[in-house]
Design a protein around this motif. Structure first.
Motif, PDB file in Angstrom:
ATOM      1  N   PHE A 114     -62.781  55.085  40.468  1.00 54.85           N
ATOM      2  CA  PHE A 114     -62.354  55.807  41.671  1.00 54.85           C
ATOM      3  C   PHE A 114     -61.536  57.041  41.293  1.00 54.85           C
ATOM      4  N   PHE A 115     -60.700  56.917  40.272  1.00 59.99           N
ATOM      5  CA  PHE A 115     -59.968  58.090  39.796  1.00 59.99           C
ATOM      6  C   PHE A 115     -60.949  59.190  39.376  1.00 59.99           C
ATOM      7  N   LYS A 116     -61.994  58.765  38.652  1.00 61.01           N
ATOM      8  CA  LYS A 116     -62.909  59.765  38.087  1.00 61.01           C
ATOM      9  C   LYS A 116     -63.838  60.375  39.119  1.00 61.01           C
ATOM     10  N   TYR A 117     -64.329  59.552  40.065  1.00 56.23           N
ATOM     11  CA  TYR A 117     -65.403  60.025  40.939  1.00 56.23           C
ATOM     12  C   TYR A 117     -64.979  60.329  42.368  1.00 56.23           C
ATOM     13  N   PRO A 156     -57.845  65.950  41.661  1.00 55.68           N
ATOM     14  CA  PRO A 156     -57.138  65.980  40.376  1.00 55.68           C
ATOM     15  C   PRO A 156     -55.958  65.008  40.417  1.00 55.68           C
ATOM     16  N   ALA A 157     -55.943  64.101  39.463  1.00 56.99           N
ATOM     17  CA  ALA A 157     -54.946  63.035  39.499  1.00 56.99           C
ATOM     18  C   ALA A 157     -53.761  63.331  38.588  1.00 56.99           C
ATOM     19  N   ASN A 158     -53.605  64.609  38.232  1.00 58.77           N
ATOM     20  CA  ASN A 158     -52.506  64.962  37.331  1.00 58.77           C
ATOM     21  C   ASN A 158     -51.151  64.528  37.866  1.00 58.77           C
ATOM     22  N   HIS A 174     -49.302  55.664  43.347  1.00 53.09           N
ATOM     23  CA  HIS A 174     -48.481  55.787  44.561  1.00 53.09           C
ATOM     24  C   HIS A 174     -49.072  56.741  45.602  1.00 53.09           C
ATOM     25  N   ASP A 175     -49.826  57.751  45.157  1.00 50.26           N
ATOM     26  CA  ASP A 175     -50.387  58.719  46.114  1.00 50.26           C
ATOM     27  C   ASP A 175     -51.916  58.676  46.158  1.00 50.26           C
ATOM     28  N   ILE A 176     -52.536  57.544  45.841  1.00 48.67           N
ATOM     29  CA  ILE A 176     -54.012  57.542  45.837  1.00 48.67           C
ATOM     30  C   ILE A 176     -54.572  57.805  47.233  1.00 48.67           C
ATOM     31  N   VAL A 202     -52.315  64.794  30.565  1.00 48.28           N
ATOM     32  CA  VAL A 202     -52.260  63.333  30.512  1.00 48.28           C
ATOM     33  C   VAL A 202     -53.668  62.802  30.721  1.00 48.28           C
ATOM     34  N   GLN A 203     -54.035  61.812  29.932  1.00 46.02           N
ATOM     35  CA  GLN A 203     -55.344  61.181  30.083  1.00 46.02           C
ATOM     36  C   GLN A 203     -55.165  59.814  30.739  1.00 46.02           C
ATOM     37  N   LEU A 204     -56.107  59.511  31.608  1.00 46.17           N
ATOM     38  CA  LEU A 204     -56.108  58.219  32.291  1.00 46.17           C
ATOM     39  C   LEU A 204     -56.050  57.062  31.282  1.00 46.17           C
TER      40      LEU A 204
END
Ligand SMILES: [Fe+2]
Ligand SMILES: [Fe+2]
Length: 245
Positions: free
Chosen positions: A69-72, A76-78, A103-105, A204-206
């Motif tokens: 879900f983060f990837k697709y 940007p999840a920075n 926290h902010d997804i 930062v990498q997941l």
């Protein structure tokens, strides 16, 4: 089916899907249009309606993980990764790092308004109660300083909402409730590690969080969205946001 037949079938399926009619959920357009007025339907010309994967979006794996879900599906999840990394650097426990990472997804991939509540609900079946509690109440705690941990009212909020902005009564109520709760500090730590400014020099990498997520997020074996948890439908809506029904 041979490989070629399979490829052709997949291609046919894709072109069929592209022909599907998409009708947006009211919440997409409410405000831009009056929600009391019936939704304008595009002329369907005998086409079928969208009932699954939207070909304009990257396809998700059959059994999606949180990282998928983060990837697709998340923007940007920075912000999330930087805040989780800051929590790590500040020596926070894994529950706080986990909470910071998600926290902010809701903002990143679902619904902005009341994002702390939505985000908490999304992850609730998969994390410790304390983690989802902390995510829920960071929504309210953000608006109230706590000098004991050096947390000030965000200067950014003055810019965003005006100097005389007052949080809604339900936010004030939830703040008062959270303030006296045994998990108050866990939620407060999200605010403390919540960075406003995205620092482009910090990469930062997941994958840095693979182990912590592995220990603190109960990834369902069926995949997020397919495990019949109380929030599975919410994950499916993120995956298939244009499904007609
Ligand atoms: Fe937030
Ligand atoms: Fe945040």
């Amino acid at each position: 089916m041979s490989t070629l037949e399979r490829a052709e079938a997949a291609e046919r399926a894709l072109s069929d899907e592209l022909d599907r009619v998409v009708v947006k959920s009211v919440i997409y357009t409410s405000g831009e249009r009056d929600p009391r007025v019936p939704v304008q339907r595009p002329p369907d010309q005998g086409k079928l309606y969208m009932m699954g994967h939207d070909p304009r979006l990257p396809r998700m794996p059959e059994r999606p993980t949180l990282f998928d879900f983060f990837k697709y599906r998340f923007g940007p999840a920075n912000h999330l990764m930087q805040s989780a990394r800051l929590a790590l650097k500040n020596g926070a426990g894994e529950n706080v790092v986990m909470a910071c990472l998600v926290h902010d997804i809701a903002i990143a991939g679902f619904i902005r308004g009341d994002h702390g509540y939505w985000g908490a609900q999304l992850v609730e079946p998969y994390v410790d109660e304390e983690v989802s509690w902390a995510i829920r109440y960071h929504q309210a705690l953000r608006f109230f300083p706590d000098p004991s941990v050096g947390y000030d009212y965000p200067a950014m909020y003055v810019k965003l909402f005006g100097a005389d902005y007052q949080p809604d009564e339900y936010i004030q109520r939830d703040y008062r409730y959270a303030r006296d709760h045994k998990w108050y500090m866990t939620s407060r730590m999200i605010c403390v590690n919540d960075l406003y400014a995205f620092d482009p020099s910090v990469q930062v990498q997941l994958e840095e969080f693979t182990d912590i997520v592995g220990r603190n997020f109960r990834q369902p074996k069926e995949g997020l969205g397919f495990d019949a948890s109380p929030s599975a439908h919410m994950w499916r809506t993120i995956m298939w946001p244009t499904k007609y029904l």
